[in-house]
Scaffold this motif. Structure first.
Motif, PDB file in Angstrom:
ATOM      1  N   LEU A 120       0.830  -1.192   0.000  1.00 47.18           N
ATOM      2  CA  LEU A 120       0.000   0.000   0.000  1.00 47.18           C
ATOM      3  C   LEU A 120       0.872   1.252   0.000  1.00 47.18           C
ATOM      4  CD1 LEU A 120      -2.825   1.256   0.118  1.00 47.18           C
ATOM      5  CD2 LEU A 120      -2.709   1.062   2.612  1.00 47.18           C
ATOM      6  N   LYS A 121       1.911   1.242   0.802  1.00 48.32           N
ATOM      7  CA  LYS A 121       2.824   2.381   0.900  1.00 48.32           C
ATOM      8  C   LYS A 121       3.482   2.673  -0.446  1.00 48.32           C
ATOM      9  CE  LYS A 121       6.953   3.741   3.439  1.00 48.32           C
ATOM     10  NZ  LYS A 121       7.952   3.274   4.409  1.00 48.32           N
ATOM     11  N   SER A 122       3.777   1.623  -1.215  1.00 45.01           N
ATOM     12  CA  SER A 122       4.425   1.818  -2.516  1.00 45.01           C
ATOM     13  C   SER A 122       3.495   2.508  -3.518  1.00 45.01           C
ATOM     14  CB  SER A 122       4.914   0.482  -3.085  1.00 45.01           C
ATOM     15  OG  SER A 122       3.829  -0.304  -3.539  1.00 45.01           O
ATOM     16  N   HIS A 123       2.195   2.444  -3.284  1.00 48.80           N
ATOM     17  CA  HIS A 123       1.227   3.107  -4.167  1.00 48.80           C
ATOM     18  C   HIS A 123       0.865   4.509  -3.686  1.00 48.80           C
ATOM     19  CE1 HIS A 123       0.319  -0.257  -6.835  1.00 48.80           C
ATOM     20  NE2 HIS A 123       0.436  -1.027  -5.768  1.00 48.80           N
ATOM     21  N   LYS A 124       1.257   4.829  -2.477  1.00 47.12           N
ATOM     22  CA  LYS A 124       0.900   6.114  -1.870  1.00 47.12           C
ATOM     23  C   LYS A 124       1.695   7.243  -2.515  1.00 47.12           C
ATOM     24  CE  LYS A 124       0.775   8.324   2.666  1.00 47.12           C
ATOM     25  NZ  LYS A 124       1.594   9.449   2.256  1.00 47.12           N
ATOM     26  N   ARG A 125       0.999   8.286  -2.886  1.00 49.22           N
ATOM     27  CA  ARG A 125       1.648   9.461  -3.456  1.00 49.22           C
ATOM     28  C   ARG A 125       2.046  10.407  -2.328  1.00 49.22           C
ATOM     29  NH1 ARG A 125      -2.954  10.148  -8.121  1.00 49.22           N
ATOM     30  NH2 ARG A 125      -2.277   8.388  -9.400  1.00 49.22           N
ATOM     31  N   LYS A 126       3.007  11.279  -2.613  1.00 44.01           N
ATOM     32  CA  LYS A 126       3.524  12.182  -1.577  1.00 44.01           C
ATOM     33  C   LYS A 126       2.447  13.046  -0.942  1.00 44.01           C
ATOM     34  CE  LYS A 126       8.220  12.499  -3.299  1.00 44.01           C
ATOM     35  NZ  LYS A 126       9.282  13.371  -3.769  1.00 44.01           N
ATOM     36  N   ASP A 127       1.483  13.459  -1.733  1.00 47.43           N
ATOM     37  CA  ASP A 127       0.449  14.380  -1.235  1.00 47.43           C
ATOM     38  C   ASP A 127      -0.795  13.662  -0.726  1.00 47.43           C
ATOM     39  OD1 ASP A 127      -0.219  13.517  -3.788  1.00 47.43           O
ATOM     40  OD2 ASP A 127      -1.258  15.362  -4.296  1.00 47.43           O
ATOM     41  N   GLU A 128      -0.731  12.317  -0.600  1.00 48.93           N
ATOM     42  CA  GLU A 128      -1.897  11.539  -0.203  1.00 48.93           C
ATOM     43  C   GLU A 128      -1.767  10.992   1.211  1.00 48.93           C
ATOM     44  OE1 GLU A 128      -3.892   9.224  -3.950  1.00 48.93           O
ATOM     45  OE2 GLU A 128      -2.108   8.328  -3.077  1.00 48.93           O
ATOM     46  N   PHE A 180      -3.063   7.694   3.616  1.00 49.70           N
ATOM     47  CA  PHE A 180      -3.356   6.305   3.286  1.00 49.70           C
ATOM     48  C   PHE A 180      -4.830   6.145   2.917  1.00 49.70           C
ATOM     49  CE2 PHE A 180       0.706   5.375   5.308  1.00 49.70           C
ATOM     50  CZ  PHE A 180       1.220   4.431   4.438  1.00 49.70           C
ATOM     51  N   THR A 181      -5.698   6.895   3.547  1.00 49.29           N
ATOM     52  CA  THR A 181      -7.122   6.859   3.200  1.00 49.29           C
ATOM     53  C   THR A 181      -7.321   7.261   1.743  1.00 49.29           C
ATOM     54  OG1 THR A 181      -7.860   7.272   5.452  1.00 49.29           O
ATOM     55  CG2 THR A 181      -9.385   7.880   3.689  1.00 49.29           C
ATOM     56  N   ASP A 182      -6.675   8.353   1.333  1.00 43.90           N
ATOM     57  CA  ASP A 182      -6.773   8.802  -0.061  1.00 43.90           C
ATOM     58  C   ASP A 182      -6.270   7.722  -1.019  1.00 43.90           C
ATOM     59  OD1 ASP A 182      -7.724  11.284   0.795  1.00 43.90           O
ATOM     60  OD2 ASP A 182      -5.727  12.195   0.778  1.00 43.90           O
ATOM     61  N   THR A 183      -5.188   7.054  -0.636  1.00 39.64           N
ATOM     62  CA  THR A 183      -4.609   6.014  -1.481  1.00 39.64           C
ATOM     63  C   THR A 183      -5.572   4.848  -1.649  1.00 39.64           C
ATOM     64  OG1 THR A 183      -2.397   6.636  -0.724  1.00 39.64           O
ATOM     65  CG2 THR A 183      -2.620   4.478  -1.779  1.00 39.64           C
ATOM     66  N   VAL A 184      -6.149   4.389  -0.545  1.00 42.59           N
ATOM     67  CA  VAL A 184      -7.096   3.275  -0.612  1.00 42.59           C
ATOM     68  C   VAL A 184      -8.283   3.649  -1.477  1.00 42.59           C
ATOM     69  CG1 VAL A 184      -8.725   1.887   0.730  1.00 42.59           C
ATOM     70  CG2 VAL A 184      -6.402   2.248   1.582  1.00 42.59           C
ATOM     71  N   ILE A 185      -8.800   4.841  -1.317  1.00 42.26           N
ATOM     72  CA  ILE A 185      -9.954   5.277  -2.114  1.00 42.26           C
ATOM     73  C   ILE A 185      -9.588   5.351  -3.586  1.00 42.26           C
ATOM     74  CG2 ILE A 185     -11.477   7.246  -2.577  1.00 42.26           C
ATOM     75  CD1 ILE A 185     -11.537   7.668   0.504  1.00 42.26           C
ATOM     76  N   ARG A 186      -8.414   5.926  -3.884  1.00 43.16           N
ATOM     77  CA  ARG A 186      -7.990   6.036  -5.290  1.00 43.16           C
ATOM     78  C   ARG A 186      -7.831   4.655  -5.922  1.00 43.16           C
ATOM     79  NH1 ARG A 186      -3.003   5.679  -7.253  1.00 43.16           N
ATOM     80  NH2 ARG A 186      -2.031   6.157  -5.250  1.00 43.16           N
ATOM     81  N   LEU A 187      -7.222   3.732  -5.195  1.00 46.13           N
ATOM     82  CA  LEU A 187      -6.960   2.406  -5.748  1.00 46.13           C
ATOM     83  C   LEU A 187      -8.209   1.548  -5.883  1.00 46.13           C
ATOM     84  CD1 LEU A 187      -3.629   1.525  -3.914  1.00 46.13           C
ATOM     85  CD2 LEU A 187      -3.922   2.223  -6.303  1.00 46.13           C
ATOM     86  N   THR A 188      -9.228   1.872  -5.138  1.00 50.55           N
ATOM     87  CA  THR A 188     -10.437   1.051  -5.174  1.00 50.55           C
ATOM     88  C   THR A 188     -11.579   1.697  -5.937  1.00 50.55           C
ATOM     89  OG1 THR A 188     -11.144   1.905  -3.008  1.00 50.55           O
ATOM     90  CG2 THR A 188      -9.864  -0.153  -3.029  1.00 50.55           C
ATOM     91  N   GLU A 189     -11.333   2.869  -6.508  1.00 47.86           N
ATOM     92  CA  GLU A 189     -12.367   3.502  -7.337  1.00 47.86           C
ATOM     93  C   GLU A 189     -12.577   2.674  -8.588  1.00 47.86           C
ATOM     94  OE1 GLU A 189     -12.140   8.271  -6.520  1.00 47.86           O
ATOM     95  OE2 GLU A 189     -10.846   7.428  -8.049  1.00 47.86           O
ATOM     96  N   SER A 190     -13.794   2.587  -9.024  1.00 44.69           N
ATOM     97  CA  SER A 190     -14.070   1.858 -10.265  1.00 44.69           C
ATOM     98  C   SER A 190     -14.910   2.725 -11.179  1.00 44.69           C
ATOM     99  CB  SER A 190     -14.776   0.538  -9.959  1.00 44.69           C
ATOM    100  OG  SER A 190     -15.978   0.777  -9.275  1.00 44.69           O
ATOM    101  N   ASN A 191     -14.299   3.788 -11.638  1.00 40.69           N
ATOM    102  CA  ASN A 191     -14.989   4.723 -12.536  1.00 40.69           C
ATOM    103  C   ASN A 191     -15.042   4.214 -13.962  1.00 40.69           C
ATOM    104  OD1 ASN A 191     -15.373   6.510 -10.444  1.00 40.69           O
ATOM    105  ND2 ASN A 191     -13.509   7.648 -10.866  1.00 40.69           N
TER     106      ASN A 191
END
Length: 79
Positions: free
Chosen positions: A16-24, A26-37
């Motif tokens: 999860l940390k490897s997908h986290k952006r500097k300005d995010e 962990f909550t933002d990261t989880v939401i971004r990775l699990t969005e299904s737009n």
């Protein structure tokens, strides 16, 4: 906003940390990775009406067949 505490393994945390952006967060990261737009079915059939695709695929197959035949003939003649 309510929060929940999760227990995850070290491996899961590192992934999860490897997908986290500097300005995010962990909550933002989880939401971004699990969005299904995106509609996963959107691309299916995209080439169905493209007559040029069939022709190009046929030419590519012919080229590969010719190259294979040439290599096989070369190997046979070298023996």
């Amino acid at each position: 906003m309510a929060t929940k505490t999760l227990t995850i393994t070290e491996e899961a945390y590192e992934r999860l940390k490897s997908h986290k952006r500097k300005d995010e967060s962990f909550t933002d990261t989880v939401i971004r990775l699990t969005e299904s737009n995106e509609d996963v079915m959107k691309g299916f059939g995209a080439l169905a009406d493209d007559d040029g695709f069939d022709e190009a695929a046929g030419r590519t197959r012919d080229d590969l067949d010719d190259a294979f035949d040439e290599r096989r003939e070369r190997r046979t003649s070298e023996r």
